[in-house]
Design an enzyme around this catalytic site. Structure first.
Site, PDB file in Angstrom:
ATOM      1  N   TRP A 161       0.837  -1.212   0.000  1.00 28.35           N
ATOM      2  CA  TRP A 161       0.000   0.000   0.000  1.00 28.35           C
ATOM      3  C   TRP A 161       0.870   1.260   0.000  1.00 28.35           C
ATOM      4  CZ3 TRP A 161      -0.018   3.655   3.970  1.00 28.35           C
ATOM      5  CH2 TRP A 161       0.589   3.275   5.168  1.00 28.35           C
ATOM      6  N   ASP A 191      -4.486  10.179   6.307  1.00 29.13           N
ATOM      7  CA  ASP A 191      -4.319   8.833   6.851  1.00 29.13           C
ATOM      8  C   ASP A 191      -5.620   8.058   6.635  1.00 29.13           C
ATOM      9  OD1 ASP A 191      -2.369   7.428   9.101  1.00 29.13           O
ATOM     10  OD2 ASP A 191      -4.466   6.787   9.267  1.00 29.13           O
ATOM     11  N   HIS A 254       5.891   6.748  15.342  1.00 27.95           N
ATOM     12  CA  HIS A 254       5.596   5.657  16.279  1.00 27.95           C
ATOM     13  C   HIS A 254       6.807   4.766  16.438  1.00 27.95           C
ATOM     14  CE1 HIS A 254       0.944   5.645  15.706  1.00 27.95           C
ATOM     15  NE2 HIS A 254       1.298   6.313  16.785  1.00 27.95           N
ATOM     16  N   TYR A 255       7.033   4.321  17.685  1.00 34.18           N
ATOM     17  CA  TYR A 255       7.997   3.250  17.893  1.00 34.18           C
ATOM     18  C   TYR A 255       7.367   2.254  18.863  1.00 34.18           C
ATOM     19  CZ  TYR A 255      12.296   0.724  17.856  1.00 34.18           C
ATOM     20  OH  TYR A 255      13.223  -0.261  17.655  1.00 34.18           O
ATOM     21  N   PRO A 257       6.614   1.033  14.963  1.00 32.99           N
ATOM     22  CA  PRO A 257       5.501   1.267  14.040  1.00 32.99           C
ATOM     23  C   PRO A 257       4.846  -0.060  13.669  1.00 32.99           C
ATOM     24  CG  PRO A 257       7.568   1.271  12.835  1.00 32.99           C
ATOM     25  CD  PRO A 257       7.918   1.013  14.296  1.00 32.99           C
ATOM     26  N   LEU A 262       9.659   4.388   6.684  1.00 30.35           N
ATOM     27  CA  LEU A 262       9.528   5.596   7.510  1.00 30.35           C
ATOM     28  C   LEU A 262       8.358   6.497   7.082  1.00 30.35           C
ATOM     29  CD1 LEU A 262      11.110   6.845   9.985  1.00 30.35           C
ATOM     30  CD2 LEU A 262      11.741   8.619   8.345  1.00 30.35           C
ATOM     31  N   HIS A 263       7.538   6.848   8.057  1.00 35.38           N
ATOM     32  CA  HIS A 263       6.404   7.748   7.820  1.00 35.38           C
ATOM     33  C   HIS A 263       6.176   8.578   9.073  1.00 35.38           C
ATOM     34  CE1 HIS A 263       4.906   3.919   9.425  1.00 35.38           C
ATOM     35  NE2 HIS A 263       4.103   4.688  10.167  1.00 35.38           N
ATOM     36  N   HIS A 265       3.363  10.971  11.289  1.00 30.79           N
ATOM     37  CA  HIS A 265       1.946  11.256  11.509  1.00 30.79           C
ATOM     38  C   HIS A 265       1.787  12.747  11.810  1.00 30.79           C
ATOM     39  CE1 HIS A 265       1.178   6.853  12.368  1.00 30.79           C
ATOM     40  NE2 HIS A 265       2.475   6.937  12.602  1.00 30.79           N
TER      41      HIS A 265
HETATM   42  P1  M7G Z   1       2.187   3.032  12.060  1.00 35.49           P
HETATM   43  O1  M7G Z   1       2.880   3.943  12.995  1.00 35.49           O
HETATM   44  O2  M7G Z   1       3.047   2.121  11.236  1.00 35.49           O
HETATM   45  O3  M7G Z   1       1.186   2.124  12.836  1.00 35.49           O
HETATM   46  O4  M7G Z   1       1.338   3.966  11.122  1.00 35.49           O
HETATM   47  P2  M7G Z   1      -0.316   2.320  13.335  1.00 35.49           P
HETATM   48  O5  M7G Z   1      -1.175   1.820  12.194  1.00 35.49           O
HETATM   49  O6  M7G Z   1      -0.407   1.375  14.496  1.00 35.49           O
HETATM   50  O7  M7G Z   1      -0.514   3.740  13.682  1.00 35.49           O
HETATM   51  C1  M7G Z   1       0.842   3.576   9.874  1.00 35.49           C
HETATM   52  C2  M7G Z   1      -0.226   4.581   9.497  1.00 35.49           C
HETATM   53  O8  M7G Z   1      -0.617   4.333   8.164  1.00 35.49           O
HETATM   54  C3  M7G Z   1      -1.469   4.473  10.373  1.00 35.49           C
HETATM   55  O9  M7G Z   1      -1.805   5.735  10.909  1.00 35.49           O
HETATM   56  C4  M7G Z   1      -2.516   3.910   9.405  1.00 35.49           C
HETATM   57  O10 M7G Z   1      -3.822   4.358   9.697  1.00 35.49           O
HETATM   58  C5  M7G Z   1      -2.024   4.411   8.065  1.00 35.49           C
HETATM   59  N1  M7G Z   1      -2.416   3.578   6.935  1.00 35.49           N
HETATM   60  C6  M7G Z   1      -2.395   2.221   6.889  1.00 35.49           C
HETATM   61  N2  M7G Z   1      -2.781   1.814   5.654  1.00 35.49           N
HETATM   62  C7  M7G Z   1      -2.861   0.412   5.260  1.00 35.49           C
HETATM   63  C8  M7G Z   1      -3.079   2.917   4.907  1.00 35.49           C
HETATM   64  C9  M7G Z   1      -3.536   3.095   3.568  1.00 35.49           C
HETATM   65  O11 M7G Z   1      -3.776   2.166   2.787  1.00 35.49           O
HETATM   66  N3  M7G Z   1      -3.701   4.397   3.166  1.00 35.49           N
HETATM   67  C10 M7G Z   1      -3.454   5.459   4.016  1.00 35.49           C
HETATM   68  N4  M7G Z   1      -3.662   6.681   3.541  1.00 35.49           N
HETATM   69  N5  M7G Z   1      -3.028   5.296   5.276  1.00 35.49           N
HETATM   70  C11 M7G Z   1      -2.830   4.035   5.730  1.00 35.49           C
END
Ligand code: M7G
Length: 323
Positions: A161, A191, A254-255, A257, A262-263, A265
């Site tokens: 994704w 998100d 986040h740690y 994640p 790397l992304h 928020h």
């Molecule tokens: P993370 O810190 O890896 O983990 O963040 P978390 O999900 O426990 O917060 C990944 C972030 O990517 C989260 O805020 C998800 O809501 C967001 N996210 C996940 N997916 C699969 C997608 C997606 O397909 N599209 C978008 N736009 N965001 C996503």
């Protein structure tokens, strides 16, 4: 799915046969128009605080598991007038002096619920959404290299994704801003958790273009230009587009994640977004500052993270007497 319903309504001979659940594929789930084909197996969580229910089930006749996440949306002051019509009905629960308590039913056009579907769902997805006992693990650099990193390399969730977003194969029309520079660049977009409308729950995600940074653990002073570029550009776009200055935005990592690419928020500061607790969230400005003080800060620091008891990693750490 919609076809199954049409067939039932048309009143032809199929009405006499037991309803046949249609076979679903990944592509079909993207175009779900109703939940008739969702067969519930178990409710994974039902939280009154954030008004969310997560159900595990399957779609149609397939064995693949499907996660359905339903979340009640916040009210919007701007559209409140739409609620005050005859379509909003009140059923009295009790009246006492000046106090009236009613059960209020809203018209369907102002009563939408946010639904997220994950299909097919893996064990990791299911585990992520299931209410569980959690523990804090104090991850030393030695623990990271000897146990956690090798484990994560084997067990991590698919990043397709993320690549779809970076390659403009998905969510292109949702992109808020992007920087195409191969080493400093990123894509900023809403998100998955945000409907893109209600500013009080603003939640954007900046995904970096570099594909070799797994998490906070990998960041060094080499990445300062990337982190600063991303912070400055994203906060200035958010100011322009949503009229929210950087002082009203929470930018964090986040740690650990869930996804190891790397992304960052970006959420509205006054929104108690999921995952903002001290045991998981690291402010981007503090991350930049820590690296400026010590280039390899995140390679030498002990970083805490939370772990569910149902996580395979928990069993591994338990065997070693770490938790
Ligand atoms: P993370 O810190 O890896 O983990 O963040 P978390 O999900 O426990 O917060 C990944 C972030 O990517 C989260 O805020 C998800 O809501 C967001 N996210 C996940 N997916 C699969 C997608 C997606 O397909 N599209 C978008 N736009 N965001 C996503």
């Amino acid at each position: 799915m919609a076809d199954t319903i049409k067939e039932k309504i048309s009143g032809d001979s199929k009405d006499l046969e037991p309803p046949v659940k249609k076979q679903c594929r990944v592509e079909d789930s993207a175009d779900l128009t109703d939940l008739a084909s969702f067969q519930t197996q178990r409710i994974l969580s039902c939280e009154s605080r954030n008004k969310t229910l997560v159900a595990l089930g399957s779609l149609g006749a397939t064995d693949d598991r499907c996660l359905l996440i339903l979340e009640k949306k916040p009210f919007e002051a701007e559209t409140f007038d739409k609620l005050c019509t005859a379509s909003t009905t009140l059923k009295k629960v009790f009246r006492n002096d000046v106090y009236g308590n009613y059960e209020c039913t809203l018209a369907s056009d102002v009563n939408a619920v946010k639904a997220t579907v994950i299909y097919p769902a893996s064990d990791k997805h299911i585990q992520k959404f299931e209410t569980q006992t959690i523990h804090i693990v104090e991850e030393t650099p030695a623990l990271y290299t000897s146990v956690i990193q090798p484990f994560l390399e084997k067990e991590q969730l698919n990043l397709q994704w993320v690549y779809n977003i970076l390659d403009h194969k998905s969510e292109v029309d949702r992109i808020v801003s992007e920087d195409t520079d191969p080493s400093l660049g990123f894509v900023l977009l809403p998100d998955l958790k945000w409907d893109g409308k209600d500013l009080k729950s603003l939640y954007l995600l900046a995904i970096v273009r570099l594909t070799n940074i797994k998490s906070l653990r990998d960041l060094t002073s080499d990445h300062l230009p990337l982190l600063k570029n991303l912070y400055n550009k994203c906060t200035s776009v958010i100011k322009e587009r949503y009229d929210l200055p950087s002082s009203r935005i929470r930018a964090f990592l986040h740690y650990q994640p869930t996804f190891y690419h790397l992304h960052i928020h970006f959420t509205y500061l006054q929104y108690d977004a999921p995952g903002i607790h001290t045991e998981r969230a690291h402010l981007l400005t503090s991350v930049i500052n820590n690296i400026e003080l010590l280039s390899n800060y995140y390679q030498v620091a002990t970083l805490p993270f939370t772990l569910k008891e149902s996580d395979k990693l928990f069993s591994v750490l338990k065997e070693k007497g770490i938790v």
